[in-house]
Design a protein around this motif. Sequence first.
Motif, mmCIF file in Angstrom:
data_model
loop_
_atom_site.group_PDB
_atom_site.id
_atom_site.type_symbol
_atom_site.label_atom_id
_atom_site.label_comp_id
_atom_site.label_asym_id
_atom_site.label_seq_id
_atom_site.Cartn_x
_atom_site.Cartn_y
_atom_site.Cartn_z
ATOM 1 N N UNK A 9 0.835 -1.207 0.000
ATOM 2 C CA UNK A 9 0.000 0.000 0.000
ATOM 3 C C UNK A 9 0.866 1.253 0.000
ATOM 4 N N UNK A 10 1.951 1.231 0.742
ATOM 5 C CA UNK A 10 2.874 2.364 0.782
ATOM 6 C C UNK A 10 3.490 2.575 -0.600
ATOM 7 N N UNK A 11 3.866 1.480 -1.267
ATOM 8 C CA UNK A 11 4.443 1.574 -2.609
ATOM 9 C C UNK A 11 3.440 2.159 -3.591
ATOM 10 N N UNK A 12 2.187 1.754 -3.484
ATOM 11 C CA UNK A 12 1.147 2.264 -4.376
ATOM 12 C C UNK A 12 0.971 3.765 -4.170
ATOM 13 N N UNK A 13 0.892 4.192 -2.926
ATOM 14 C CA UNK A 13 0.731 5.625 -2.648
ATOM 15 C C UNK A 13 1.946 6.418 -3.108
ATOM 16 N N UNK A 14 3.143 5.847 -2.947
ATOM 17 C CA UNK A 14 4.356 6.515 -3.422
ATOM 18 C C UNK A 14 4.308 6.670 -4.940
ATOM 19 N N UNK A 15 3.803 5.664 -5.628
ATOM 20 C CA UNK A 15 3.652 5.721 -7.077
ATOM 21 C C UNK A 15 2.757 6.894 -7.477
ATOM 22 N N UNK A 16 1.605 7.035 -6.819
ATOM 23 C CA UNK A 16 0.705 8.138 -7.145
ATOM 24 C C UNK A 16 1.333 9.494 -6.790
ATOM 25 N N UNK A 17 2.105 9.535 -5.725
ATOM 26 C CA UNK A 17 2.823 10.767 -5.380
ATOM 27 C C UNK A 17 3.835 11.127 -6.468
ATOM 28 N N UNK A 18 4.516 10.127 -7.024
ATOM 29 C CA UNK A 18 5.477 10.365 -8.105
ATOM 30 C C UNK A 18 4.780 10.902 -9.356
ATOM 31 N N UNK A 19 3.600 10.376 -9.655
ATOM 32 C CA UNK A 19 2.844 10.896 -10.804
ATOM 33 C C UNK A 19 2.495 12.362 -10.562
ATOM 34 N N UNK A 20 2.038 12.674 -9.363
ATOM 35 C CA UNK A 20 1.695 14.066 -9.035
ATOM 36 C C UNK A 20 2.916 14.978 -9.157
ATOM 37 N N UNK A 21 4.051 14.491 -8.695
ATOM 38 C CA UNK A 21 5.288 15.273 -8.780
ATOM 39 C C UNK A 21 5.653 15.529 -10.243
ATOM 40 N N UNK A 22 5.561 14.490 -11.078
ATOM 41 C CA UNK A 22 5.877 14.637 -12.504
ATOM 42 C C UNK A 22 4.912 15.608 -13.176
ATOM 43 N N UNK A 23 3.647 15.565 -12.806
ATOM 44 C CA UNK A 23 2.662 16.495 -13.373
ATOM 45 C C UNK A 23 3.021 17.934 -13.049
ATOM 46 N N UNK A 24 3.658 18.150 -11.903
ATOM 47 C CA UNK A 24 4.043 19.491 -11.487
ATOM 48 C C UNK A 24 5.061 20.152 -12.404
ATOM 49 N N UNK A 25 5.795 19.355 -13.178
ATOM 50 C CA UNK A 25 6.793 19.888 -14.098
ATOM 51 C C UNK A 25 6.210 20.282 -15.452
ATOM 52 N N UNK A 26 4.957 19.960 -15.672
ATOM 53 C CA UNK A 26 4.339 20.179 -16.986
ATOM 54 C C UNK A 26 3.514 21.451 -17.025
ATOM 55 N N UNK A 27 3.287 21.943 -18.238
ATOM 56 C CA UNK A 27 2.444 23.116 -18.438
ATOM 57 C C UNK A 27 0.992 22.664 -18.544
ATOM 58 N N UNK A 28 0.079 23.564 -18.263
ATOM 59 C CA UNK A 28 -1.340 23.203 -18.270
ATOM 60 C C UNK A 28 -1.823 22.771 -19.650
ATOM 61 N N UNK A 29 -1.190 23.240 -20.716
ATOM 62 C CA UNK A 29 -1.623 22.872 -22.060
ATOM 63 C C UNK A 29 -0.979 21.573 -22.558
ATOM 64 N N UNK A 30 -0.047 21.009 -21.803
ATOM 65 C CA UNK A 30 0.588 19.750 -22.193
ATOM 66 C C UNK A 30 -0.411 18.604 -22.118
ATOM 67 N N UNK A 31 -0.283 17.677 -23.043
ATOM 68 C CA UNK A 31 -1.096 16.463 -23.018
ATOM 69 C C UNK A 31 -0.358 15.447 -22.160
ATOM 70 N N UNK A 32 -1.026 14.948 -21.143
ATOM 71 C CA UNK A 32 -0.405 13.992 -20.227
ATOM 72 C C UNK A 32 -1.008 12.613 -20.480
ATOM 73 N N UNK A 33 -0.138 11.656 -20.747
ATOM 74 C CA UNK A 33 -0.542 10.261 -20.896
ATOM 75 C C UNK A 33 0.216 9.462 -19.848
ATOM 76 N N UNK A 34 -0.508 8.712 -19.050
ATOM 77 C CA UNK A 34 0.091 7.862 -18.020
ATOM 78 C C UNK A 34 -0.266 6.430 -18.393
ATOM 79 N N UNK A 35 0.739 5.572 -18.485
ATOM 80 C CA UNK A 35 0.432 4.191 -18.834
ATOM 81 C C UNK A 35 1.361 3.241 -18.113
#
Length: 124
Positions: A9-35
């Motif tokens: 469960x901790x690993x799963x939450x860390x994964x979602x935190x990493x996605x949020x962190x990566x999203x923080x580097x992007x511009x609002x008009x960027x297309x984000x694909x997570x797979x």
Amino acid sequence: MQSTSDSEDVKVEKFYEEIEKAKGYLKSQDIIIVMGDFNAKVGDERVDIVGPSGIGTVNERGSRLIEWCQINDFTITNIKTTLGDSGLERPGDRNRNKIDYILIQKRFRNAVKTSKSLPGAESD
């Protein structure tokens, strides 16, 4: 000592935190694909992000994925279509699971014409 389940469960939450962190580097008009392999079963019940091609019954990680998509305004592209081939259907196969997903922001969902994840490291 943490149980294996708590550790996962901790690993799963860390994964979602990493996605949020990566999203923080992007511009609002960027297309984000997570797979990737989310090890989540989102089931076949129609909710805002799960279409008619989902498989089986939702599990805890599937609920977490659905929740994340709803909060972040994403949709799952490889189960929103009714192409008939989920990439997991095999003759005589009764135990089908879909745990690999391709996510995109809802505002860009119409740009996706076809989306499919294939099971296993090797595909036909």
